[in-house]
Design a protein around this motif. Structure first.
Motif, PDB file in Angstrom:
ATOM      1  N   TYR A  47     -10.316  24.126  78.551  1.00  0.00           N
ATOM      2  CA  TYR A  47     -11.337  24.024  79.381  1.00  0.00           C
ATOM      3  C   TYR A  47     -11.810  25.778  80.021  1.00  0.00           C
ATOM      4  O   TYR A  47     -13.018  25.950  80.340  1.00  0.00           O
ATOM      5  CB  TYR A  47     -10.866  23.374  80.698  1.00  0.00           C
ATOM      6  CG  TYR A  47     -10.461  22.092  80.607  1.00  0.00           C
ATOM      7  CD1 TYR A  47     -10.893  20.958  79.705  1.00  0.00           C
ATOM      8  CD2 TYR A  47      -9.206  21.494  81.490  1.00  0.00           C
ATOM      9  CE1 TYR A  47     -10.614  19.981  79.418  1.00  0.00           C
ATOM     10  CE2 TYR A  47      -8.940  20.420  81.152  1.00  0.00           C
ATOM     11  CZ  TYR A  47      -9.566  19.449  80.077  1.00  0.00           C
ATOM     12  OH  TYR A  47      -9.080  18.025  79.949  1.00  0.00           O
ATOM     13  N   SER A  93     -14.210  27.035  77.290  1.00  0.00           N
ATOM     14  CA  SER A  93     -15.369  26.413  77.095  1.00  0.00           C
ATOM     15  C   SER A  93     -16.152  26.727  78.416  1.00  0.00           C
ATOM     16  O   SER A  93     -17.340  27.256  78.342  1.00  0.00           O
ATOM     17  CB  SER A  93     -15.147  24.894  77.221  1.00  0.00           C
ATOM     18  OG  SER A  93     -16.460  24.495  78.038  1.00  0.00           O
ATOM     19  N   THR A  94     -15.708  26.930  79.625  1.00  0.00           N
ATOM     20  CA  THR A  94     -16.350  27.205  80.890  1.00  0.00           C
ATOM     21  C   THR A  94     -16.706  29.027  80.820  1.00  0.00           C
ATOM     22  O   THR A  94     -17.725  29.185  80.956  1.00  0.00           O
ATOM     23  CB  THR A  94     -15.250  27.188  82.161  1.00  0.00           C
ATOM     24  OG1 THR A  94     -15.197  25.788  82.326  1.00  0.00           O
ATOM     25  CG2 THR A  94     -16.047  27.778  83.163  1.00  0.00           C
ATOM     26  N   ARG A 150     -19.515  29.378  78.236  1.00  0.00           N
ATOM     27  CA  ARG A 150     -20.774  28.743  78.708  1.00  0.00           C
ATOM     28  C   ARG A 150     -21.314  29.683  79.497  1.00  0.00           C
ATOM     29  O   ARG A 150     -22.452  29.833  79.858  1.00  0.00           O
ATOM     30  CB  ARG A 150     -20.475  27.576  79.362  1.00  0.00           C
ATOM     31  CG  ARG A 150     -21.569  26.814  80.144  1.00  0.00           C
ATOM     32  CD  ARG A 150     -21.535  25.440  80.677  1.00  0.00           C
ATOM     33  NE  ARG A 150     -22.713  24.800  81.167  1.00  0.00           N
ATOM     34  CZ  ARG A 150     -22.862  23.740  81.437  1.00  0.00           C
ATOM     35  NH1 ARG A 150     -22.072  22.895  80.923  1.00  0.00           N
ATOM     36  NH2 ARG A 150     -23.952  23.200  81.990  1.00  0.00           N
ATOM     37  N   ASN A 200     -16.584  22.144  81.719  1.00  0.00           N
ATOM     38  CA  ASN A 200     -15.405  21.415  81.401  1.00  0.00           C
ATOM     39  C   ASN A 200     -14.299  21.705  82.161  1.00  0.00           C
ATOM     40  O   ASN A 200     -13.823  22.962  82.165  1.00  0.00           O
ATOM     41  CB  ASN A 200     -15.222  21.738  79.749  1.00  0.00           C
ATOM     42  CG  ASN A 200     -14.747  20.605  78.999  1.00  0.00           C
ATOM     43  OD1 ASN A 200     -14.063  19.761  79.860  1.00  0.00           O
ATOM     44  ND2 ASN A 200     -15.050  20.764  77.789  1.00  0.00           N
TER      45      ASN A 200
END
Length: 291
Positions: free
Chosen positions: A182, A185-186, A189, A216
């Motif tokens: 997470y 991904s974060t 992004r 996420n």
DNA sequence: CACCAGGCACCTA
DNA sequence: TAGGTGCATGGT
């Protein structure tokens, strides 16, 4: 309130509604540690600060008036009248009367939105000491070295750019557990979309929370915490396990779902929902209500 | 040794 | 839309 500088410290006099223990142990922050002398040392906005209450004076050590005015006054939300907030809550019911008297010195810190985003992703299904450890590890490995204070080294929370250099495995090695993906991904992004999440402070509450849940690892509860602690959205109400317990104990039926508890609370507490949540959380956790 | 923690993503019906 | 399950890790 009076504020004056003396010996690498800023001393505050006549500050109402301010207790370091309440502020730092009410669950809103993860980077402040208690020392043997009862003071707290922590890092925020790239600065190391030690803070202690003696009598009715607040001592901010390792700082000066310039930083106090540009950083700490806002960080501790000293422009907000918590006496009035508590009075409004006290008039709502006896539970809030007790909770606000118990955590009388709580203030909701104005923390950095990006730091809150990653910190509360780490918080999911986790324990507070482990959350603190993981954040400390990430800061130590990827954050800027800030210097020493009383023999201990301190590091800033990593920026998105700094954290983006970490692989998922390296993030896992910082004791983040299954949340490593997470965080990766974060961070990716945010970097790819050049998204400054601290700007979410300008969104209305509903949009802010909705935007946050796009990341996420960010669900309803985590988004509410980020919005409340990092983006000054006080008309929201994060429902975690402790708040669920205290709400069931005082206000709602056992079988009410989390979203319904949240809606019930926001309807009841309105613009003061976030404050009510903090007083109730601290009250419930310190006393072990519903456990 | 189970059980759980400032929940979430994912799957099923 | 609502409800159930796995998940890393370490404390009790």
């Amino acid at each position: 309130m009076k504020a004056y500088e003396k010996d690498n410290s800023v001393i505050l006099e006549e500050v109402a509604d301010f207790d370091p223990k309440h502020i730092f142990e009410c669950g809103q922050c993860f980077r402040w540690n208690k020392n043997e002398d009862g003071s707290f040392t922590g890092v925020a906005y790239g600065k190391i600060l030690n803070i202690k209450k003696e009598g009715n004076k607040i001592y901010l050590n390792n700082t000066n008036l310039e930083d106090f005015n540009s950083i700490w006054f806002n960080y501790f939300d000293l422009g907000t009248n918590y006496t009035q907030i508590k009075n409004n809550l006290k008039n709502m019911d006896d539970y809030l009367l007790k909770a606000t008297e118990f955590g009388w010195g709580i203030r909701i810190l104005r923390q950095n939105g990006w730091e809150m985003l990653i910190s509360f992703i780490i918080s999911s299904n986790n324990r507070i000491p482990m959350i603190q450890r993981a954040i400390e590890n990430l800061s130590k490995k990827y954050g800027k070295y800030l210097g020493e204070y009383k023999g201990k080294k301190y590091y800033a929370f990593p920026t998105p750019e700094e954290l983006s250099k970490a692989s998922q495995e390296e993030i896992r090695a910082c004791q983040t557990g299954f949340r490593d993906k997470y965080i990766k991904s974060t961070t990716d992004r945010v970097i790819e979309e050049n998204d400054d999440v601290t700007e979410y402070i300008n969104l209305d509450t509903q949009t802010c929370v909705k935007e946050l849940t796009k990341f996420n690892g960010v669900g309803p509860k985590v988004a509410d915490c980020i919005a409340l602690f990092g983006m000054r959205k006080y008309d929201t109400f994060p429902v975690d396990i402790w708040v669920k317990r205290v709400m069931q104990e005082f206000y709602v039926n056992e079988d009410m779902s989390l979203p319904k508890i949240r809606a019930y609370a926001i309807n009841k507490f309105g613009d003061l929902s976030g404050f009510a949540q903090q007083y109730l959380f601290y009250y419930a956790r310190e006393l072990g209500i519903g456990r």
